[in-house]
Write an enzyme that holds these catalytic residues in place. Structure first.
Site, PDB file in Angstrom:
ATOM      1  N   HIS A  42       0.875  -1.177   0.000  1.00 16.00           N
ATOM      2  CA  HIS A  42       0.000   0.000   0.000  1.00 16.00           C
ATOM      3  C   HIS A  42       0.916   1.231   0.000  1.00 16.00           C
ATOM      4  CE1 HIS A  42      -2.515  -3.231   1.509  1.00 16.00           C
ATOM      5  NE2 HIS A  42      -3.588  -2.508   1.271  1.00 16.00           N
ATOM      6  N   ASP A 186       0.659  -1.687   4.832  1.00 17.93           N
ATOM      7  CA  ASP A 186       0.223  -0.442   5.475  1.00 17.93           C
ATOM      8  C   ASP A 186      -1.124   0.008   4.891  1.00 17.93           C
ATOM      9  OD1 ASP A 186       0.153   1.988   6.819  1.00 17.93           O
ATOM     10  OD2 ASP A 186       1.439   2.996   5.365  1.00 17.93           O
TER      11      ASP A 186
HETATM   12  C1  SAM Z   1      -1.862   4.401   4.544  1.00 19.29           C
HETATM   13  S1  SAM Z   1      -1.697   4.695   2.830  1.00 19.29           S
HETATM   14  C2  SAM Z   1      -0.069   4.190   2.472  1.00 19.29           C
HETATM   15  C3  SAM Z   1       1.021   5.079   2.980  1.00 19.29           C
HETATM   16  C4  SAM Z   1       2.412   4.636   2.620  1.00 19.29           C
HETATM   17  N1  SAM Z   1       2.628   3.221   2.892  1.00 19.29           N
HETATM   18  C5  SAM Z   1       3.456   5.432   3.390  1.00 19.29           C
HETATM   19  O1  SAM Z   1       3.883   4.988   4.460  1.00 19.29           O
HETATM   20  O2  SAM Z   1       3.865   6.484   2.894  1.00 19.29           O
HETATM   21  C6  SAM Z   1      -2.633   3.379   2.123  1.00 19.29           C
HETATM   22  C7  SAM Z   1      -2.665   3.410   0.589  1.00 19.29           C
HETATM   23  O3  SAM Z   1      -3.135   2.145   0.129  1.00 19.29           O
HETATM   24  C8  SAM Z   1      -3.921   2.341  -1.038  1.00 19.29           C
HETATM   25  N2  SAM Z   1      -4.731   1.107  -1.163  1.00 19.29           N
HETATM   26  C9  SAM Z   1      -5.875   0.768  -0.506  1.00 19.29           C
HETATM   27  N3  SAM Z   1      -6.198  -0.520  -0.736  1.00 19.29           N
HETATM   28  C10 SAM Z   1      -5.204  -1.024  -1.529  1.00 19.29           C
HETATM   29  C11 SAM Z   1      -4.927  -2.308  -2.059  1.00 19.29           C
HETATM   30  N4  SAM Z   1      -5.753  -3.352  -1.824  1.00 19.29           N
HETATM   31  N5  SAM Z   1      -3.810  -2.486  -2.806  1.00 19.29           N
HETATM   32  C12 SAM Z   1      -2.966  -1.436  -3.048  1.00 19.29           C
HETATM   33  N6  SAM Z   1      -3.173  -0.186  -2.558  1.00 19.29           N
HETATM   34  C13 SAM Z   1      -4.275   0.014  -1.805  1.00 19.29           C
HETATM   35  C14 SAM Z   1      -4.659   3.621  -0.764  1.00 19.29           C
HETATM   36  O4  SAM Z   1      -5.082   4.215  -1.973  1.00 19.29           O
HETATM   37  C15 SAM Z   1      -3.608   4.434  -0.021  1.00 19.29           C
HETATM   38  O5  SAM Z   1      -2.884   5.242  -0.903  1.00 19.29           O
END
Ligand code: SAM
Length: 306
Positions: A42, A186
């Site tokens: 994520h 995450d």
């Molecule tokens: C909490 S943020 C991530 C922050 C990042 N890991 C950081 O520490 O900078 C979660 C992200 O996951 C994305 N997302 C949600 N469900 C997802 C999935 N099943 N697979 C990939 N990305 C996803 C969202 O769009 C969002 O941008």
């Protein structure tokens, strides 16, 4: 349709805990020359402009990274993390910027070295700590944030940016050929199914690659599944991992009048570096002192070494 955008939360207390742990883990991975691969399920947008209207809406970074910015004598784990954020101010993160801001930076009108303006997400932090032999695999589903990531890492052969579900996608990247790997999970947990999906993903990842260092961010909220997840993951780590687990929880806020809200968060680390527990034992009391928003702010650090 995903509504969550990390730009509204960049640099908050949860990012501080998560990214400080991430930096410490990657430093440990770099102690050996052998290549590693990090899979970020994520990824978010990669980097954030804290002057942007989204970040400024609730200015969550003011309760997070801002509170560590000019603090002397931080414990090494926190000092190293702040250094990573400071490095981003120097380089500038153009994909997170509007053109006028890029011009302002180029003309030197921003005090790039000293002022906190840009915040690196997990992809940019990881990229900064990679050596030529290491690899990064990024999954991001939100079309806008995926586009920003693509732009940021365009032409970077060490980084693969995937517009796909990270829970499903991680399978293709484990185990890495070098058999040294880190998995960062995450989610925003905006979907209820993110809790079981996180559990299943960790179980599956360890079945494929028991030595994998797994980092999971977990919100501290009034939700039974969120509260049960650390213990459930610890049991899987005990059964399927190689070097135990560690759970670091930081509580910074009280529930709102309706009994809800993000009270803090935790990081569950499976197969942790052997030095991480001692580093966190030093860092967490400082985080409580600096980031706590009420007198009852606290931390917990539990670990079982395998
Ligand atoms: C909490 S943020 C991530 C922050 C990042 N890991 C950081 O520490 O900078 C979660 C992200 O996951 C994305 N997302 C949600 N469900 C997802 C999935 N099943 N697979 C990939 N990305 C996803 C969202 O769009 C969002 O941008």
């Amino acid at each position: 349709m995903l509504a969550y955008r990390h730009a509204f939360h960049a640099g908050n207390h949860a990012d501080v805990l998560k990214h400080a742990v991430l930096v410490a883990v990657l430093r440990h991975m770099n102690l050996k020359d052998k290549a590693w691969r990090l899979i970020d399920t994520h990824a978010g947008a990669g980097a954030y402009d804290l002057a942007h209207v989204q970040a400024r809406q609730h200015a969550e970074f003011e309760q997070g990274i801002t509170r560590l910015w000019e603090v002397p004598g931080l414990p090494p784990l926190l000092a190293d993390y702040v250094v990573q954020v400071k490095a981003v101010q120097r380089e500038g993160q153009t994909t997170a910027l509007h053109e006028s801001q890029v011009e302002a930076q180029a003309s030197g009108s921003l005090e790039a070295d000293r002022a906190l303006r840009f915040y690196p997400g997990s992809p940019v932090i990881t990229r900064a700590l990679m050596r030529p032999q290491d690899q990064l695999r990024l999954h991001e589903l939100h079309p806008t944030d995926h586009g920003l990531l693509l732009k940021h890492f365009a032409g970077d052969r060490a980084v693969q940016v995937l517009h796909s579900d990270g829970f499903a996608g991680l399978k293709a990247h484990l185990p890495p050929p070098s058999r040294r790997g880190v998995l960062l999970i995450d989610p925003s947990y905006e979907l209820k199914r993110d809790y079981p999906a996180t559990f299943d993903a960790v179980k599956d990842a360890l079945a494929r690659f028991a030595e994998c260092v797994v980092l999971v961010w977990i919100p501290q909220i009034a939700d039974r599944e969120a509260q049960a997840l650390p213990q459930r993951l610890a049991r899987v780590a005990q059964a399927q991992g190689k070097r135990g687990w560690l759970h670091a929880q930081l509580t910074v806020a009280q529930p709102n009048e309706r009994g809800f809200g993000l009270l803090g968060s935790s990081m569950l680390v499976i197969n942790p570096p052997h030095t991480l527990q001692a580093q966190l034992a030093q860092a967490l009391p400082v985080l409580v002192q600096r980031l706590g928003q009420f007198a009852g702010a606290s931390y917990r650090l539990d670990a079982q070494t395998g």
